[in-house]
Design an enzyme around this catalytic site. Structure first.
Site, PDB file in Angstrom:
ATOM      1  N   ALA A  59      -4.342   7.590  -4.179  1.00  0.00           N
ATOM      2  CA  ALA A  59      -3.225   7.141  -4.253  1.00  0.00           C
ATOM      3  C   ALA A  59      -3.314   5.520  -4.798  1.00  0.00           C
ATOM      4  O   ALA A  59      -3.162   4.846  -3.956  1.00  0.00           O
ATOM      5  CB  ALA A  59      -2.171   7.361  -3.362  1.00  0.00           C
ATOM      6  N   SER A  91       0.760  -1.229   0.013  1.00  0.00           N
ATOM      7  CA  SER A  91       0.087  -0.043  -0.042  1.00  0.00           C
ATOM      8  C   SER A  91       0.873   1.211  -0.085  1.00  0.00           C
ATOM      9  O   SER A  91       1.995   1.090  -0.264  1.00  0.00           O
ATOM     10  CB  SER A  91      -0.946   0.096   1.277  1.00  0.00           C
ATOM     11  OG  SER A  91      -2.174   0.851   1.055  1.00  0.00           O
ATOM     12  N   ASN A  92       0.386   2.541   0.435  1.00  0.00           N
ATOM     13  CA  ASN A  92       1.073   3.665   0.400  1.00  0.00           C
ATOM     14  C   ASN A  92       0.651   4.421   1.627  1.00  0.00           C
ATOM     15  O   ASN A  92      -0.415   4.226   2.443  1.00  0.00           O
ATOM     16  CB  ASN A  92       1.204   4.363  -0.895  1.00  0.00           C
ATOM     17  CG  ASN A  92      -0.482   4.710  -1.395  1.00  0.00           C
ATOM     18  OD1 ASN A  92      -1.038   5.752  -0.689  1.00  0.00           O
ATOM     19  ND2 ASN A  92      -0.807   4.064  -2.425  1.00  0.00           N
ATOM     20  N   ARG A  93       1.185   5.723   1.759  1.00  0.00           N
ATOM     21  CA  ARG A  93       1.022   6.441   2.792  1.00  0.00           C
ATOM     22  C   ARG A  93      -0.318   7.301   2.770  1.00  0.00           C
ATOM     23  O   ARG A  93      -0.454   8.193   3.839  1.00  0.00           O
ATOM     24  CB  ARG A  93       2.283   7.295   3.262  1.00  0.00           C
ATOM     25  CG  ARG A  93       3.361   6.379   3.707  1.00  0.00           C
ATOM     26  CD  ARG A  93       4.739   7.295   4.442  1.00  0.00           C
ATOM     27  NE  ARG A  93       5.141   8.105   3.435  1.00  0.00           N
ATOM     28  CZ  ARG A  93       5.159   9.344   3.793  1.00  0.00           C
ATOM     29  NH1 ARG A  93       4.478   9.935   4.652  1.00  0.00           N
ATOM     30  NH2 ARG A  93       5.757  10.169   2.547  1.00  0.00           N
ATOM     31  N   SER A  94      -0.956   7.296   1.845  1.00  0.00           N
ATOM     32  CA  SER A  94      -2.276   8.046   1.704  1.00  0.00           C
ATOM     33  C   SER A  94      -3.136   7.896   2.732  1.00  0.00           C
ATOM     34  O   SER A  94      -3.811   6.672   3.226  1.00  0.00           O
ATOM     35  CB  SER A  94      -3.038   7.919   0.221  1.00  0.00           C
ATOM     36  OG  SER A  94      -4.269   8.642   0.273  1.00  0.00           O
TER      37      SER A  94
END
Ligand code: PMT
Length: 226
Positions: A96, A29-32
């Protein structure tokens, strides 16, 4: 002096990260955090418009008077957008979305080897499909998260993805972009670029929503007066 708009429109907003599972307990995943997209959805709803928020997993409450469609993966977000875009007049892509996904293992992956290689495959570009595969003719707004050449990269996305506007943030700067309460963006229009100073995501969303509605209603006026 900002114009007041009396017509209400259907608006789709994407927000948050996507999660691409590797096995039943792990994902990429990502930091959004979803904050920027949720503030956009709330600001459109506050202005009286009908909003559908398509969101990846976040810890946020759904804003008042906003319809909510939760998704997990990039593929689910694509399907949700494809199912609803046809009745929208404005679409804003703040999510994102993972650019790559994996084939999830059915059981938890064991740490039996010293190295482990993942094969990732490209996801579908949801924003990039809006004008082409999905045939969207409304006002199309993208975001761009960049760590270098902010304006040039955003302008390339504006053209390649057929957008009316790209809202670009430099996510290499601390205190703005991913998972912060503030942001600083440039608005990349087809013929010029405008910088908006550092502000809370709440205040910035209200400015961006006003700018997007100006673009939408000027384009609608041009269509009806031709
Ligand atoms: O959620 P927050 O913590 O508040 O952070 C806000 C933010 C940094 C996530 C937000 O301001 C932002 O920049 N969103 C876009 C993030 C992004 O993925 O940018 P990108 O440059 O990789 O993608 C360009 C555009 O294509 C974006 O509108 C994105 O939603 C869209 N896209 C990308 C890939 C894909 N497969 N499908 C898409 O629709």
């Amino acid at each position: 002096m900002p114009r007041r708009h009396t017509a209400f429109v259907n608006i789709l907003v994407t927000a948050g990260p996507t999660r691409e599972p590797l096995d039943p307990v792990r994902f990429i995943s990502n930091r959004s955090s979803g904050k920027m997209g949720y503030e956009m959805a709330a600001a459109f709803a506050h202005a009286g418009h009908t909003v559908l928020l398509v969101s990846g997993p976040t810890a946020l409450d759904v804003p008042d008077h906003v319809d909510f469609l939760p998704v997990e993966t990039a593929a689910e977000m694509y399907e949700a957008v494809a199912n609803h875009l046809g009745r929208m007049e404005v679409a804003v892509f703040a999510a994102a979305v993972a650019d790559y996904t994996a084939t999830a293992a059915p059981q938890k992956i064991k740490k039996s080897t010293d190295t482990f290689t993942l094969e990732l495959v490209k996801t579908r570009d949801i924003l990039g499909s809006a004008r082409t595969t999905l045939g969207f003719a409304g006002t199309l707004i993208g975001f761009a998260a960049e760590t270098e050449n902010l304006e040039a990269n955003a302008r390339e996305k504006l053209t390649r993805k057929g957008c009316n506007l790209i809202i670009a943030n430099d996510v290499s700067k601390s205190g703005i972009g991913f998972d912060s309460d503030q942001n600083e963006v440039i608005m990349v229009h087809p013929d010029h670029t405008e910088a908006l100073p550092l502000a809370s995501k709440h205040d910035l969303a209200h400015q961006l929503v006003q700018a997007i509605l100006e673009i939408h209603f000027s384009a609608s006026f041009l269509k009806t007066s031709n």
